[in-house]
Design an enzyme around this catalytic site. Sequence first.
Site, PDB file in Angstrom:
ATOM      1  N   LYS A  13       0.837  -1.211   0.000  1.00 50.66           N
ATOM      2  CA  LYS A  13       0.000   0.000   0.000  1.00 50.66           C
ATOM      3  C   LYS A  13       0.871   1.259   0.000  1.00 50.66           C
ATOM      4  O   LYS A  13       0.670   2.172  -0.785  1.00 50.66           O
ATOM      5  CB  LYS A  13      -0.928   0.020   1.239  1.00 50.66           C
ATOM      6  CG  LYS A  13      -1.807  -1.222   1.374  1.00 50.66           C
ATOM      7  CD  LYS A  13      -2.697  -1.176   2.603  1.00 50.66           C
ATOM      8  CE  LYS A  13      -1.993  -1.227   3.932  1.00 50.66           C
ATOM      9  NZ  LYS A  13      -1.306  -2.509   4.236  1.00 50.66           N
ATOM     10  N   ARG A  87      -9.941   0.620   8.561  1.00 45.36           N
ATOM     11  CA  ARG A  87      -9.555  -0.747   8.901  1.00 45.36           C
ATOM     12  C   ARG A  87     -10.663  -1.471   9.645  1.00 45.36           C
ATOM     13  O   ARG A  87     -10.494  -2.630   9.993  1.00 45.36           O
ATOM     14  CB  ARG A  87      -8.338  -0.702   9.824  1.00 45.36           C
ATOM     15  CG  ARG A  87      -7.016  -0.931   9.121  1.00 45.36           C
ATOM     16  CD  ARG A  87      -5.959  -0.741  10.187  1.00 45.36           C
ATOM     17  NE  ARG A  87      -4.801  -1.520   9.958  1.00 45.36           N
ATOM     18  CZ  ARG A  87      -3.684  -1.072   9.372  1.00 45.36           C
ATOM     19  NH1 ARG A  87      -3.625   0.141   8.894  1.00 45.36           N
ATOM     20  NH2 ARG A  87      -2.645  -1.850   9.248  1.00 45.36           N
ATOM     21  N   ARG A 126      11.992  -5.307   5.060  1.00 50.70           N
ATOM     22  CA  ARG A 126      11.696  -3.904   4.756  1.00 50.70           C
ATOM     23  C   ARG A 126      12.536  -2.941   5.600  1.00 50.70           C
ATOM     24  O   ARG A 126      12.808  -3.172   6.764  1.00 50.70           O
ATOM     25  CB  ARG A 126      10.222  -3.619   5.050  1.00 50.70           C
ATOM     26  CG  ARG A 126       9.904  -2.118   4.985  1.00 50.70           C
ATOM     27  CD  ARG A 126       8.451  -1.810   5.059  1.00 50.70           C
ATOM     28  NE  ARG A 126       7.788  -2.420   6.189  1.00 50.70           N
ATOM     29  CZ  ARG A 126       6.476  -2.465   6.327  1.00 50.70           C
ATOM     30  NH1 ARG A 126       5.697  -1.958   5.385  1.00 50.70           N
ATOM     31  NH2 ARG A 126       5.942  -3.023   7.381  1.00 50.70           N
ATOM     32  N   ARG A 160      10.878  -1.104  11.333  1.00 49.98           N
ATOM     33  CA  ARG A 160       9.746  -0.872  12.234  1.00 49.98           C
ATOM     34  C   ARG A 160       9.712  -1.871  13.384  1.00 49.98           C
ATOM     35  O   ARG A 160      10.024  -3.043  13.208  1.00 49.98           O
ATOM     36  CB  ARG A 160       8.433  -0.954  11.439  1.00 49.98           C
ATOM     37  CG  ARG A 160       8.124   0.339  10.737  1.00 49.98           C
ATOM     38  CD  ARG A 160       7.002   0.263   9.753  1.00 49.98           C
ATOM     39  NE  ARG A 160       5.847  -0.516  10.170  1.00 49.98           N
ATOM     40  CZ  ARG A 160       4.751  -0.635   9.431  1.00 49.98           C
ATOM     41  NH1 ARG A 160       4.665  -0.007   8.259  1.00 49.98           N
ATOM     42  NH2 ARG A 160       3.746  -1.361   9.849  1.00 49.98           N
ATOM     43  N   ARG A 171      -0.954  -8.855  13.327  1.00 51.72           N
ATOM     44  CA  ARG A 171      -1.442  -7.876  12.342  1.00 51.72           C
ATOM     45  C   ARG A 171      -2.311  -8.578  11.304  1.00 51.72           C
ATOM     46  O   ARG A 171      -3.338  -8.040  10.875  1.00 51.72           O
ATOM     47  CB  ARG A 171      -0.248  -7.170  11.668  1.00 51.72           C
ATOM     48  CG  ARG A 171       0.388  -6.129  12.578  1.00 51.72           C
ATOM     49  CD  ARG A 171       1.824  -5.824  12.199  1.00 51.72           C
ATOM     50  NE  ARG A 171       1.987  -5.161  10.926  1.00 51.72           N
ATOM     51  CZ  ARG A 171       3.158  -5.029  10.301  1.00 51.72           C
ATOM     52  NH1 ARG A 171       4.266  -5.512  10.861  1.00 51.72           N
ATOM     53  NH2 ARG A 171       3.227  -4.403   9.161  1.00 51.72           N
TER      54      ARG A 171
HETATM   55  P1  AP5 Z   1       4.848  -1.627   1.861  1.00 47.58           P
HETATM   56  O1  AP5 Z   1       4.536  -0.805   0.671  1.00 47.58           O
HETATM   57  O2  AP5 Z   1       5.582  -1.003   2.984  1.00 47.58           O
HETATM   58  O3  AP5 Z   1       3.534  -2.405   2.370  1.00 47.58           O
HETATM   59  P2  AP5 Z   1       2.268  -1.874   3.160  1.00 47.58           P
HETATM   60  O4  AP5 Z   1       1.069  -2.498   2.552  1.00 47.58           O
HETATM   61  O5  AP5 Z   1       2.296  -0.393   3.283  1.00 47.58           O
HETATM   62  O6  AP5 Z   1       2.530  -2.606   4.549  1.00 47.58           O
HETATM   63  P3  AP5 Z   1       2.452  -2.057   6.041  1.00 47.58           P
HETATM   64  O7  AP5 Z   1       3.246  -3.022   6.871  1.00 47.58           O
HETATM   65  O8  AP5 Z   1       2.817  -0.614   6.111  1.00 47.58           O
HETATM   66  O9  AP5 Z   1       0.939  -2.250   6.333  1.00 47.58           O
HETATM   67  P4  AP5 Z   1       0.254  -2.271   7.681  1.00 47.58           P
HETATM   68  O10 AP5 Z   1      -1.144  -2.146   7.246  1.00 47.58           O
HETATM   69  O11 AP5 Z   1       0.578  -3.441   8.527  1.00 47.58           O
HETATM   70  O12 AP5 Z   1       0.929  -1.062   8.483  1.00 47.58           O
HETATM   71  P5  AP5 Z   1       0.425   0.395   8.874  1.00 47.58           P
HETATM   72  O13 AP5 Z   1       1.604   1.263   8.909  1.00 47.58           O
HETATM   73  O14 AP5 Z   1      -0.734   0.790   8.044  1.00 47.58           O
HETATM   74  O15 AP5 Z   1       5.681  -2.909   1.321  1.00 47.58           O
HETATM   75  C1  AP5 Z   1       6.177  -3.896   2.217  1.00 47.58           C
HETATM   76  C2  AP5 Z   1       7.548  -4.391   1.723  1.00 47.58           C
HETATM   77  O16 AP5 Z   1       7.376  -5.086   0.471  1.00 47.58           O
HETATM   78  C3  AP5 Z   1       8.557  -3.260   1.428  1.00 47.58           C
HETATM   79  O17 AP5 Z   1       9.838  -3.701   1.761  1.00 47.58           O
HETATM   80  C4  AP5 Z   1       8.429  -3.050  -0.095  1.00 47.58           C
HETATM   81  O18 AP5 Z   1       9.639  -2.559  -0.652  1.00 47.58           O
HETATM   82  C5  AP5 Z   1       8.094  -4.449  -0.579  1.00 47.58           C
HETATM   83  N1  AP5 Z   1       7.216  -4.454  -1.751  1.00 47.58           N
HETATM   84  C6  AP5 Z   1       6.128  -3.660  -1.975  1.00 47.58           C
HETATM   85  N2  AP5 Z   1       5.538  -3.963  -3.147  1.00 47.58           N
HETATM   86  C7  AP5 Z   1       6.263  -4.997  -3.673  1.00 47.58           C
HETATM   87  C8  AP5 Z   1       6.146  -5.766  -4.873  1.00 47.58           C
HETATM   88  N3  AP5 Z   1       5.159  -5.548  -5.762  1.00 47.58           N
HETATM   89  N4  AP5 Z   1       7.045  -6.750  -5.081  1.00 47.58           N
HETATM   90  C9  AP5 Z   1       8.042  -7.002  -4.187  1.00 47.58           C
HETATM   91  N5  AP5 Z   1       8.208  -6.290  -3.028  1.00 47.58           N
HETATM   92  C10 AP5 Z   1       7.335  -5.311  -2.777  1.00 47.58           C
HETATM   93  O19 AP5 Z   1      -0.122   0.153  10.360  1.00 47.58           O
HETATM   94  C11 AP5 Z   1       0.758  -0.163  11.410  1.00 47.58           C
HETATM   95  C12 AP5 Z   1      -0.006  -0.239  12.724  1.00 47.58           C
HETATM   96  O20 AP5 Z   1      -0.594   1.041  13.033  1.00 47.58           O
HETATM   97  C13 AP5 Z   1      -1.197  -1.214  12.768  1.00 47.58           C
HETATM   98  O21 AP5 Z   1      -0.783  -2.534  13.057  1.00 47.58           O
HETATM   99  C14 AP5 Z   1      -2.035  -0.596  13.898  1.00 47.58           C
HETATM  100  O22 AP5 Z   1      -1.504  -0.881  15.160  1.00 47.58           O
HETATM  101  C15 AP5 Z   1      -1.881   0.901  13.637  1.00 47.58           C
HETATM  102  N6  AP5 Z   1      -2.888   1.444  12.709  1.00 47.58           N
HETATM  103  C16 AP5 Z   1      -2.640   2.024  11.501  1.00 47.58           C
HETATM  104  N7  AP5 Z   1      -3.784   2.413  10.911  1.00 47.58           N
HETATM  105  C17 AP5 Z   1      -4.783   2.047  11.746  1.00 47.58           C
HETATM  106  C18 AP5 Z   1      -6.196   2.177  11.679  1.00 47.58           C
HETATM  107  N8  AP5 Z   1      -6.805   2.729  10.602  1.00 47.58           N
HETATM  108  N9  AP5 Z   1      -6.930   1.697  12.711  1.00 47.58           N
HETATM  109  C19 AP5 Z   1      -6.337   1.153  13.800  1.00 47.58           C
HETATM  110  N10 AP5 Z   1      -5.005   0.985  13.930  1.00 47.58           N
HETATM  111  C20 AP5 Z   1      -4.226   1.459  12.912  1.00 47.58           C
HETATM  112 MG    MG Z   2       2.493   0.971   4.878  1.00 47.74          MG
END
Ligand code: AP5
Ligand code: MG
Length: 214
Positions: A13, A87, A126, A160, A171
């Site tokens: 994402k 979410r 990552r 992270r 997660r």
């Molecule tokens: P990346 O692009 O970083 O993936 P992502 O989908 O953004 O993954 P996240 O881990 O950020 O998602 P998340 O939903 O767990 O975390 P968030 O920060 O939202 O890509 C991942 C890796 O793969 C990278 O190394 C990249 O280079 C590689 N990659 C990407 N595309 C690729 C491809 N096509 N091919 C190969 N490699 C590739 O949330 C974190 C925490 O915050 C949650 O657990 C929760 O505690 C809290 N939180 C956040 N939002 C909310 C909410 N709305 N409600 C409640 N709690 C929340």
């Molecule tokens: Mg992300």
Amino acid sequence: MNIILLGPPGAGKGTQARFLCDERDMIQLSTGDMLREAKDSGTEMGKIVADVMARGELVTDEIVIGLIREKLKGDKKGGFIFDGFPRTLAQADALGDLLAEEGETLDSVIEMQVDDNALVARITARSTCGDCGEVYNDHTKPIPADGKCSNCGGTEFKRRADDNEESLKQRLMEYYKKTSPLIGYYYAKGQLSSVDGLGEMAAVKADIAKVLDT
Ligand code: AP5
Ligand code: MG
């Protein structure tokens, strides 16, 4: 144009949101990034969410809806990319209301489909630039050999606290229990499209462009 990128942890994402910001002048609203900023700057809210996030659980709807409410009042440029929000069904309802208050609509919800087996490998490899947030991967997008971020030249890279196998399991559980029902929710509203998130980054980007341009 306002869109949601919907998918499990590691679906890509954040990676795709950054492409859209560069190419379409859109604004990435990542609640995860906002919460990590609050944690790093030591605000009261940051202290409350730090442990919850490290365990891989969701923070409360109230907190994240409040964060998004503030951002929607700001500059809208080419539109918003909601990354990691909503979410829960309550967050999805709230987003509909907040957009309506701003006279905005939700144009597309793009589900990024990935195989769970690929997620552990992606996430544990990552890192991100400490200055601009550019996302790297030890295997698929390594940090340049000169040790400088290709986007901003920064030399500090972070991993992270929740990027370990144990937190990732939690997660994923949160995703399947609380977030995946949004796929049906937006399908029923006629707003859902799906792309294969397992392809190369450029291929995923092209698939997303197809959805947005048709
Ligand atoms: P990346 O692009 O970083 O993936 P992502 O989908 O953004 O993954 P996240 O881990 O950020 O998602 P998340 O939903 O767990 O975390 P968030 O920060 O939202 O890509 C991942 C890796 O793969 C990278 O190394 C990249 O280079 C590689 N990659 C990407 N595309 C690729 C491809 N096509 N091919 C190969 N490699 C590739 O949330 C974190 C925490 O915050 C949650 O657990 C929760 O505690 C809290 N939180 C956040 N939002 C909310 C909410 N709305 N409600 C409640 N709690 C929340
Ligand atoms: Mg992300």
